[in-house]
Design a protein around this motif. Structure first.
Motif, PDB file in Angstrom:
ATOM      1  N   ALA A  74       0.858  -1.194   0.000  1.00  0.00           N
ATOM      2  CA  ALA A  74       0.000   0.000   0.000  1.00  0.00           C
ATOM      3  C   ALA A  74       0.885   1.230   0.000  1.00  0.00           C
ATOM      4  CB  ALA A  74      -0.894  -0.009   1.229  1.00  0.00           C
ATOM      5  N   ARG A  75       0.334   2.364  -0.557  1.00  0.00           N
ATOM      6  CA  ARG A  75       1.115   3.590  -0.624  1.00  0.00           C
ATOM      7  C   ARG A  75       0.767   4.494   0.546  1.00  0.00           C
ATOM      8  NH1 ARG A  75       0.442   7.257  -4.452  1.00  0.00           N
ATOM      9  NH2 ARG A  75      -1.622   6.427  -4.898  1.00  0.00           N
ATOM     10  N   TYR A  76       1.788   5.073   1.218  1.00  0.00           N
ATOM     11  CA  TYR A  76       1.567   6.045   2.290  1.00  0.00           C
ATOM     12  C   TYR A  76       2.215   7.347   1.884  1.00  0.00           C
ATOM     13  CZ  TYR A  76       0.292   2.069   5.282  1.00  0.00           C
ATOM     14  OH  TYR A  76      -0.310   0.970   5.818  1.00  0.00           O
ATOM     15  N   VAL A  77       1.437   8.447   1.835  1.00  0.00           N
ATOM     16  CA  VAL A  77       2.005   9.756   1.506  1.00  0.00           C
ATOM     17  C   VAL A  77       1.473  10.777   2.497  1.00  0.00           C
ATOM     18  CG1 VAL A  77       2.180   9.253  -0.964  1.00  0.00           C
ATOM     19  CG2 VAL A  77       0.099  10.302  -0.062  1.00  0.00           C
ATOM     20  N   VAL A  78       2.097  11.981   2.501  1.00  0.00           N
ATOM     21  CA  VAL A  78       1.563  13.074   3.306  1.00  0.00           C
ATOM     22  C   VAL A  78       0.684  13.920   2.410  1.00  0.00           C
ATOM     23  CG1 VAL A  78       2.111  15.084   4.701  1.00  0.00           C
ATOM     24  CG2 VAL A  78       3.563  13.045   4.816  1.00  0.00           C
ATOM     25  N   ASP A  79      -0.532  14.168   2.848  1.00  0.00           N
ATOM     26  CA  ASP A  79      -1.461  14.921   2.024  1.00  0.00           C
ATOM     27  C   ASP A  79      -2.258  15.847   2.920  1.00  0.00           C
ATOM     28  OD1 ASP A  79      -2.960  15.129  -0.684  1.00  0.00           O
ATOM     29  OD2 ASP A  79      -4.566  14.796   0.785  1.00  0.00           O
ATOM     30  N   ASN A  80      -2.079  17.159   2.692  1.00  0.00           N
ATOM     31  CA  ASN A  80      -2.910  18.125   3.407  1.00  0.00           C
ATOM     32  C   ASN A  80      -2.821  17.971   4.930  1.00  0.00           C
ATOM     33  OD1 ASN A  80      -4.550  20.283   3.456  1.00  0.00           O
ATOM     34  ND2 ASN A  80      -6.427  19.186   2.890  1.00  0.00           N
ATOM     35  N   GLY A  81      -1.573  17.816   5.419  1.00  0.00           N
ATOM     36  CA  GLY A  81      -1.357  17.742   6.870  1.00  0.00           C
ATOM     37  C   GLY A  81      -1.724  16.408   7.483  1.00  0.00           C
ATOM     38  N   ASN A 125      -1.209  -7.556   4.346  1.00  0.00           N
ATOM     39  CA  ASN A 125      -1.630  -6.281   4.923  1.00  0.00           C
ATOM     40  C   ASN A 125      -0.410  -5.368   4.982  1.00  0.00           C
ATOM     41  OD1 ASN A 125      -4.118  -7.407   5.336  1.00  0.00           O
ATOM     42  ND2 ASN A 125      -3.715  -7.921   7.503  1.00  0.00           N
ATOM     43  N   SER A 126      -0.660  -4.057   4.782  1.00  0.00           N
ATOM     44  CA  SER A 126       0.454  -3.108   4.801  1.00  0.00           C
ATOM     45  C   SER A 126       0.421  -2.299   6.095  1.00  0.00           C
ATOM     46  CB  SER A 126       0.332  -2.137   3.627  1.00  0.00           C
ATOM     47  OG  SER A 126       0.130  -2.858   2.435  1.00  0.00           O
ATOM     48  N   PHE A 180       4.345   1.486  16.928  1.00  0.00           N
ATOM     49  CA  PHE A 180       2.996   1.776  16.475  1.00  0.00           C
ATOM     50  C   PHE A 180       2.954   1.530  14.977  1.00  0.00           C
ATOM     51  CE2 PHE A 180       3.426   4.507  20.225  1.00  0.00           C
ATOM     52  CZ  PHE A 180       2.322   4.074  20.954  1.00  0.00           C
ATOM     53  N   GLY A 181       1.766   1.221  14.443  1.00  0.00           N
ATOM     54  CA  GLY A 181       1.663   0.992  13.006  1.00  0.00           C
ATOM     55  C   GLY A 181       0.283   1.345  12.498  1.00  0.00           C
ATOM     56  N   LEU A 182       0.255   1.890  11.275  1.00  0.00           N
ATOM     57  CA  LEU A 182      -1.018   2.276  10.667  1.00  0.00           C
ATOM     58  C   LEU A 182      -1.321   1.268   9.567  1.00  0.00           C
ATOM     59  CD1 LEU A 182      -0.245   6.096  10.392  1.00  0.00           C
ATOM     60  CD2 LEU A 182      -1.232   4.843  12.330  1.00  0.00           C
ATOM     61  N   GLN A 183      -2.441   0.540   9.731  1.00  0.00           N
ATOM     62  CA  GLN A 183      -2.707  -0.567   8.826  1.00  0.00           C
ATOM     63  C   GLN A 183      -3.565  -0.154   7.625  1.00  0.00           C
ATOM     64  OE1 GLN A 183      -5.786  -3.460   9.714  1.00  0.00           O
ATOM     65  NE2 GLN A 183      -4.397  -5.155   9.287  1.00  0.00           N
ATOM     66  N   ILE A 184      -3.144  -0.624   6.426  1.00  0.00           N
ATOM     67  CA  ILE A 184      -4.047  -0.640   5.276  1.00  0.00           C
ATOM     68  C   ILE A 184      -4.210  -2.110   4.926  1.00  0.00           C
ATOM     69  CG2 ILE A 184      -4.318  -0.123   2.814  1.00  0.00           C
ATOM     70  CD1 ILE A 184      -4.756   2.317   4.483  1.00  0.00           C
ATOM     71  N   HIS A 185      -5.456  -2.593   5.024  1.00  0.00           N
ATOM     72  CA  HIS A 185      -5.728  -4.010   4.863  1.00  0.00           C
ATOM     73  C   HIS A 185      -5.576  -4.405   3.405  1.00  0.00           C
ATOM     74  CE1 HIS A 185      -7.581  -7.846   5.893  1.00  0.00           C
ATOM     75  NE2 HIS A 185      -7.514  -7.472   7.166  1.00  0.00           N
ATOM     76  N   ALA A 186      -5.052  -5.607   3.148  1.00  0.00           N
ATOM     77  CA  ALA A 186      -5.046  -6.120   1.782  1.00  0.00           C
ATOM     78  C   ALA A 186      -6.490  -6.265   1.322  1.00  0.00           C
ATOM     79  CB  ALA A 186      -4.352  -7.473   1.732  1.00  0.00           C
ATOM     80  N   GLY A 187      -6.723  -6.039   0.020  1.00  0.00           N
ATOM     81  CA  GLY A 187      -8.099  -6.141  -0.480  1.00  0.00           C
ATOM     82  C   GLY A 187      -8.282  -5.319  -1.726  1.00  0.00           C
ATOM     83  N   HIS A 188      -9.536  -5.141  -2.134  1.00  0.00           N
ATOM     84  CA  HIS A 188      -9.813  -4.424  -3.381  1.00  0.00           C
ATOM     85  C   HIS A 188      -9.579  -2.936  -3.249  1.00  0.00           C
ATOM     86  CE1 HIS A 188     -11.447  -8.037  -4.977  1.00  0.00           C
ATOM     87  NE2 HIS A 188     -12.367  -8.106  -4.016  1.00  0.00           N
ATOM     88  N   GLN A 189      -9.930  -2.390  -2.083  1.00  0.00           N
ATOM     89  CA  GLN A 189      -9.918  -0.939  -1.964  1.00  0.00           C
ATOM     90  C   GLN A 189      -9.704  -0.517  -0.524  1.00  0.00           C
ATOM     91  OE1 GLN A 189     -13.874   0.267  -3.140  1.00  0.00           O
ATOM     92  NE2 GLN A 189     -14.668  -0.259  -1.136  1.00  0.00           N
ATOM     93  N   GLY A 190      -9.563   0.791  -0.334  1.00  0.00           N
ATOM     94  CA  GLY A 190      -9.399   1.335   0.993  1.00  0.00           C
ATOM     95  C   GLY A 190      -8.472   2.533   0.964  1.00  0.00           C
ATOM     96  N   GLN A 191      -8.889   3.614   1.633  1.00  0.00           N
ATOM     97  CA  GLN A 191      -8.028   4.788   1.726  1.00  0.00           C
ATOM     98  C   GLN A 191      -8.334   5.473   3.055  1.00  0.00           C
ATOM     99  OE1 GLN A 191      -8.525   8.078  -1.056  1.00  0.00           O
ATOM    100  NE2 GLN A 191      -6.318   7.951  -1.488  1.00  0.00           N
ATOM    101  N   VAL A 192      -7.320   5.703   3.862  1.00  0.00           N
ATOM    102  CA  VAL A 192      -7.527   6.214   5.213  1.00  0.00           C
ATOM    103  C   VAL A 192      -6.543   7.342   5.501  1.00  0.00           C
ATOM    104  CG1 VAL A 192      -7.637   5.593   7.652  1.00  0.00           C
ATOM    105  CG2 VAL A 192      -8.139   3.856   5.938  1.00  0.00           C
ATOM    106  N   ARG A 193      -7.044   8.367   6.231  1.00  0.00           N
ATOM    107  CA  ARG A 193      -6.173   9.460   6.681  1.00  0.00           C
ATOM    108  C   ARG A 193      -5.966   9.374   8.193  1.00  0.00           C
ATOM    109  NH1 ARG A 193      -5.713  13.785   3.199  1.00  0.00           N
ATOM    110  NH2 ARG A 193      -7.161  13.632   1.451  1.00  0.00           N
ATOM    111  N   TRP A 194      -4.732   9.685   8.635  1.00  0.00           N
ATOM    112  CA  TRP A 194      -4.449   9.826  10.069  1.00  0.00           C
ATOM    113  C   TRP A 194      -3.777  11.178  10.290  1.00  0.00           C
ATOM    114  CZ3 TRP A 194      -3.671   5.063   7.641  1.00  0.00           C
ATOM    115  CH2 TRP A 194      -4.282   3.937   8.225  1.00  0.00           C
TER     116      TRP A 194
END
Lengths: 823, 434
Positions: free
Chosen positions: A655-662, A675-676, A798-812
């Motif tokens: 999964a890709r992790y970037v900084v976006d809008n703070g 899982n990523s 600590f870790g921020l999970q993006i689950h394997a699967g078709h889709q999903g996008q989360v901000r922290w």
């Protein structure tokens, strides 16, 4: 700080029960004197112990002691000048029990006061002394309109016909009292009451409608009541006077009812008069109706078949109700009527007869498929219960009739439980003719009950064919339907045992359907049988049916299987099935406790045991009731600078992790095989308060890892996860063990229903985690969520999970940590 | 429109003779066939815990259409129902999930001539009045047990229901359950020989400390809740499910559970249409304070015409135990039946044996069928009245501490004028039943 309170599911309204100090045991004689009682001062909310003492004294007293107790109570009534209406109520209730002449005098002032009148009547209606009635009568003329109806009803309750003139006079004087008086007059089986009612009606009220509570309606009701009670007491003369009056006053009236039957001959003339004026029936019909009432003079034949269809239906209906064998020829003929409605009514009427001549025509009708066939079946089923004549006739038709009618007759005979029919059909069932078998099966399937189980089992023994045996199984199920399992299982098991079918596959497959604890226990015993074939078949049945039937007994059977089996696969399957049933089984009585104890002893790993507990008894597990820690406290350190991913690294999946809008934005890669996680570079956080905000852009499963590290075998992220669950289940902030053991603290069940609402799907959420020693807790948007005691991992990243699967996008964002126990 | 008019006509023609009206289903629709849309139209009165439960069972029946609801509470936090679940008429309507006309006054509901039948679940002191008003308005009635608050009310209600030829089902639903039918048939067919004693276990009543009254909550018609009962200031404990402990509204647990368990004993022993000849109190204890005034402990012994004794007490196992000859016994309670020896349970009822009214499972469905067939129900009015009378005689026995003798024919207490006072209670105007 948002403190979130959750009530336990039991009644929130505690019942204050303290029986022990408050009860008064029988036989304890409490002395009582007027001077130490102050019931008359009673103010709402004060102790009622004085009243209870008096009441208890009455409850133990012989009738001869009543005057003495009455004196004590009356002293209460006199004791104080100012007294509350509630004190009067309490005193009146006691006087109703023991009062006499003296009480009547004392109650007089209260009877006309609108506040206390109802209370005074409680006593006066109960006191048998003649003076009580006199007081009620005497007060009526002066009574206000709010008080008078009550006084009238109390007068009527005394059932003394000398009150009738008083009542009539009161109503004559005040029109508002007409209805209460008319109603009261219905209590008296007395000709004066009849005259009184008609007198009160006058001429003008006859036009009034017949809605309930109208003058005309109440008058009719009262006249009918008088006729009825007069007839019951054998006063036919009075009954017929009442009826004649009602027929004169209400020419189209419906008020002449069952009363007529009992008033015999005199009714005839009056009925003729009523009928001729009756708008709903033709004069011929009316006359037949009238004659019908007089035993020995029924002359239905004359003209019955000239009547309209609707009229004939009404009469057939009544023939069913009066059950006179002289109607039988009419019913027989009507069963062959051209009109289906007439045939149906005739069949229903036949149900109440036991005449053999009705059988054949009914069977002819029943072999059809229309609604008349249904009615004929109903008639046949009901008619002449236990009558040998009817049964014999049905059997005769079954044996001698053509194919179709014979089948109908056998069905009926079997439904009626005629032994000969059952025997014959069982004979055909094991015979060689396939057509006979089919017919016999379908008939028996509709008509067997519990007592036939031994016969079915016996027949089953003689049948080789597997498919046929299964069909016999269906018969057994039909036979037990309607029996409770406490009854049906022993019957069933004994029959199968006696016929050597105890380990038959059919026997095994039926056990869950028979149900009950014994059946399930037997099934679990068979599942661990040494005979592999039996064991396999029983295990498969148990696993399949337990999860679909969802009965507590099934859960016990699975527990048995898990503890007894030596087959690891079976144990695993049993465990999965048990887990799958959780939350869907309604347990009764102490089953819950029993199951809980049984589960404790299962040969499973700690993690699996905990999982069972979490799924089955979520209300027993710990509840996080601690308010969310103060997030403004000093010492929090930011884990994310809002611009770069410094201090973080991505592992496992792609999964890709970037900084976006703070914020940190993680996006699912559908190709990712694992899982990523974006984890902190520092990996020794042990005791801390962690907080962050998160928001789903595209819904998916996600979570925040804590106290995590690489799995020693696979190197994948391993450790606790505060769940982020966008599904309907809404277990966000539940505690999960990633690559560890699965759910540690789920949010299932009613107990967590309110908590599950805490999540905001389209918006930012605040997730807080506290790890302190072996206690892990979570909060979601300020609401306490998960809690567990677990020290298998004591520190980690600590870790921020993006689950394997078709889709999903989360901000922290706003990721902060406060380390505990640090300076 | 056609249907209603015709129904009325048929009804009027046949009630003329007082026979139960069988409405021929064929004449309800066109071409002599019943259209599937023809249903019994229902109203429901009293929507507390039990009322909503009964009504939701009823509307599962395909031939039932519910159109109207009635309760004295519209929507309020404290008004007489289970705290967490039901808060009055509007929430009940939501829970039942349909569009209904809502009424506070049951008389308005009863006045609707499109309604054929009602189901009602109110506190006991309302049972007689609403029952009589309903049958007078021509409705068939499913009514909660106990039948009435007093014996006099029961006699009056029984007479009115039979005079009006209406179908009546009482909520004594154990009559529609297989285990109780089985027990009744086993006893009736002599499986345990002649029954000498029956032990019935019922829960005790509760006591409470003195409590000051509270303001009546908004949206709750307290005066109408009280109805025929004497006026008393409002307190939530007078409502909820605790109204049973106040004698103004109920005879307490003896009537509440007797309507199930004494009923089951009457059924098995063949006293459906008669009752006890004698009742004595063996033990009783009373609260000494607070407005709960039912005994916190009691045991009673009833004697029946053929010498059987029924003992009722909170000391026995909850349920009904029939004790026969040679220590043969049958114990039955909800969902469970057992026998001594255990083998008795496996014996079938002989083909020519006595059968009880058998209708398994669906007590409300039995009522709907009876409406169509104009037949008797499992817990018909006379049966319920006789059971309720037995319960209320128990109440009189422990309130007088004397042996009460009862004449089952004339339905009166023998030679005890003081005890006979307790067979009736004055009603608050205008809700009289005399």
């Amino acid at each position: 700080m948002n403190i979130f309170l959750i009530f336990p599911m039991r009644r929130c309204f505690p019942r204050a029960i303290y029986v022990a100090p408050l009860v008064f045991a029988m036989g304890l004689n409490v002395p009582l004197s007027a001077s130490d009682q102050r019931l008359s001062d009673y103010v709402d909310g004060e102790s009622l112990s004085d009243w209870h003492q008096l009441r208890n004294r009455i409850n133990q007293a012989a009738a001869t002691e009543y005057p003495e107790i009455e004196r004590l109570i009356l002293a209460q009534l006199e004791f104080a000048g100012e007294r509350s209406p509630q004190a009067v109520r309490l005193i009146c209730e006691l006087l109703g029990r023991v009062g006499g002449t003296k009480s009547v005098d004392a109650l007089q002032p209260y009877l006309l006061d609108p506040v206390t009148s109802d209370y005074a009547r409680i006593a006066l209606e109960a006191i048998p002394d003649a003076k009580a009635l006199k007081l009620l009568q005497k007060s009526l003329p002066d009574a206000s309109e709010s008080v008078a109806p009550g006084i009238i009803s109390s007068i009527a309750a005394k059932q003394d016909s000398r009150s009738i003139p008083v009542l009539i006079k009161a109503a004559k004087k005040r029109k508002a009292l007409t209805i209460p008086v008319l109603s009261a007059l219905g209590c008296y089986a007395d000709s004066t009451a009849v005259m009184g009612i008609l007198n009160l009606l006058g001429d003008d009220t006859l036009e009034g409608d017949c809605e309930p509570d109208s003058v005309a309606f109440v008058a009719q009701e009262s006249l009918s009541r008088i006729a009825e009670s007069a007839a019951r007491q054998g006063e036919t003369e009075l009954a017929h006077v009442a009826l004649r009056r009602v027929s004169e006053a209400f020419p189209g009236s419906l008020a002449v009812r069952a009363d007529l039957k009992s008033t015999s001959k005199n009714a005839l003339d009056y009925l003729d008069g009523i009928m001729s004026g009756h708008s709903d029936l033709s004069p011929t019909a009316a006359r037949i109706e009238a004659r019908n009432l007089i035993p020995g003079e029924r002359s239905f034949e004359n003209g019955f078949f000239d009547l309209s269809v609707e009229e004939r239906i009404v009469y057939l209906n009544q023939m069913g109700a009066v059950t006179d064998e002289r109607f039988v020829p009419l019913i027989v003929k009507s069963l062959g009527d051209a009109e289906i409605a007439v045939r149906i009514e005739a069949a229903r009427a036949a149900a109440n007869y036991s005449d053999a001549s009705l059988v054949k025509p009914l069977l002819e009708l029943a072999k059809g498929s229309g609604e008349d066939a249904g009615a004929a079946n109903y008639g046949l089923k009901r008619m002449g219960r236990g009558s040998g004549k009817v049964d014999a006739e049905i059997i005769r038709v079954a044996k001698t009739g053509g194919d179709v009618i014979s089948k109908t007759a056998w069905t009926m005979a079997a439904t009626r439980g005629v032994p000969e029919a059952i025997d014959t059909l069982f004979g055909r069932l094991v015979g060689s003719d396939p057509e006979d078998y089919k017919v016999a099966f379908s008939i028996l399937n509709q008509s067997v009950d519990g007592q036939h189980i031994p016969e079915i089992a016996k027949a089953m023994r003689t049948v080789e064919d597997e498919g046929k045996r299964r069909q016999f199984g269906r018969l057994i199920l039909s036979a037990v339907s309607g029996l409770s399992s406490q009854v049906s299982y022993p019957l069933f098991a004994q029959a199968m045992r006696e016929n050597g079918l105890e380990s038959d596959p059919v026997f095994i497959s039926l056990l869950p359907r028979i149900g009950g604890r014994d059946a399930w226990i037997r099934l679990s015993e068979l599942a661990v049988s040494e005979n592999q074939e039996i064991s396999r078949s029983a295990t498969a049945t148990l696993l399949k049916t337990a999860t679909t039937l969802k009965q507590p007994e099934a859960a016990f059977a699975l527990v048995n299987l898990i503890s007894w089996t030596s087959d690891a696969d079976a144990r695993k399957a049993g465990f999965d099935a048990l887990l799958g049933m959780a939350g869907e089984v309604r347990m009764r009585g102490n089953e819950r406790e029993e199951l809980q104890n049984a589960m404790k002893g299962l040969p499973l790993g700690t993690a699996d045991l905990q999982k069972l507990k979490c799924f089955w008894f979520p209300e027993d597990i710990l509840i996080n009731e601690m308010p969310e820690p103060d997030l403004d406290a000093e010492g929090f350190q930011s884990l994310f600078d809002g611009k770069t991913l410094d201090g973080w690294k991505a592992v496992d999946g792609t999964a890709r992790y970037v900084v976006d809008n703070g914020a940190i934005l993680g996006t699912c890669d559908p190709e990712s095989r694992h899982n990523s996680f974006l984890i902190t570079e520092r990996d020794d956080y042990s005791d801390f308060v962690f907080t962050c905000e998160f928001k789903w852009e595209v819904f998916s499963n996600s979570g925040v890892q804590f106290r995590s590290g690489p799995d020693p075998d696979t190197g994948l992220v391993h450790g606790y996860q505060a769940e982020m669950d966008a599904s309907q289940r809404a277990w966000t902030a539940g505690i999960y063990g990633e690559k560890f053991e699965g759910w540690i603290y789920g949010l299932a069940g009613d107990l967590h229903a309110e908590r599950r609402n805490a999540v905001r799907l389209g918006d930012w959420n605040r997730l807080t985690i506290m790890a302190d020693g072996d206690t892990l807790r979570t909060w979601l948007n300020g609401v306490p969520m998960g809690i567990c005691h677990d020290d298998r991992r004591q520190s980690g990243y600590f870790g921020l999970q993006i689950h394997a699967g078709h889709q999903g996008q989360v901000r922290w964002r706003n990721l902060e940590v406060l380390e505990l126990g640090q300076p | 429109m056609y249907r209603r008019t015709f129904l009325k006509r048929v009804a009027s023609a046949s009630t003329l003779l007082g026979f139960p009206t069988i409405i021929p289903s064929s004449v309800l629709g066109r071409n002599g066939l019943i259209p599937p849309s023809e249903k019994v139209v229902f109203g429901s009165i009293g929507l507390g815990l039990q009322g909503v439960g009964n009504t939701s069972l009823l509307i599962r029946h395909p031939r039932v259409q519910l159109v109207a609801l009635c309760d004295v509470s519209r929507r309020s936090p404290y008004h007489g129902y289970e705290h967490d679940q039901l808060k009055g008429l509007e929430p009940a309507a939501e829970q039942l999930g349909g569009k209904y006309d809502l009424y506070e006054d049951f008389r308005e509901l009863l006045a609707r001539d499109d309604i054929d039948a009602i189901t009602t679940a109110t506190p006991d002191h309302w049972h007689a009045y609403i029952g009589i008003a309903a049958v007078r308005a021509g409705k068939d009635v499913y009514a909660e047990k106990p039948l009435t608050r007093t014996i006099a009310e029961g006699i009056r209600l029984r007479d009115e229901v039979s005079r009006h030829g209406r179908i009546w089902q009482t909520g004594s639903w154990q009559r529609s359950r297989g285990e109780f039918q089985r027990a009744a048939e086993m006893v009736a067919n002599g499986f345990i020989g002649k029954v000498s004693e029956v032990h019935i276990g019922v829960p005790p009543n509760e006591a409470i400390e003195p409590l000051a009254s509270q303001p009546v909550p908004e949206g709750f018609n307290w005066d109408r809740w009280l109805g025929p009962a004497p006026y008393a200031p409002y307190h939530p404990y007078r409502t909820f499910t605790t109204w049973r402990f106040v004698s103004d509204y109920s005879a307490g647990k003896i009537a509440d559970w007797g309507a199930h368990h004494i009923d089951a004993a009457h059924w098995a022993l063949g006293y459906n249409l008669s009752g006890p000849v004698e009742v004595v109190v063996d033990e009783v204890a009373w609260p000494t304070d607070g407005f709960f005034d039912q005994p916190t402990l009691f045991s009673l012994t009833y004697t029946y015409p053929n010498g059987e004794r029924i003992k009722v007490s909170d000391q026995y196992r909850k349920g009904i135990e029939f004790i026969g000859e040679d220590d043969r016994r049958i114990f039955v309670t909800r969902g469970h039946i057992e026998s001594t020896p255990a083998s008795l349970l496996r014996e079938p009822i002989p083909l020519d044996g006595k059968r009880v009214y058998a209708f398994d499972g669906d007590h409300t469905g039995d009522f709907v069928d009876a409406i169509y067939n104009r037949s008797r129900t499992a817990a018909d009015i006379e049966i319920a009245h006789r059971t309720n009378t037995a319960c209320l005689l128990g109440e009189i026995a422990y309130r007088t501490g004397r042996k009460i003798r009862w004449d089952v024919q004339s339905e009166s207490i023998i030679e005890d004028e003081e005890a006979a006072r307790l067979t009736r209670r004055a009603h608050r105007a205008p809700w009289s039943v005399v």
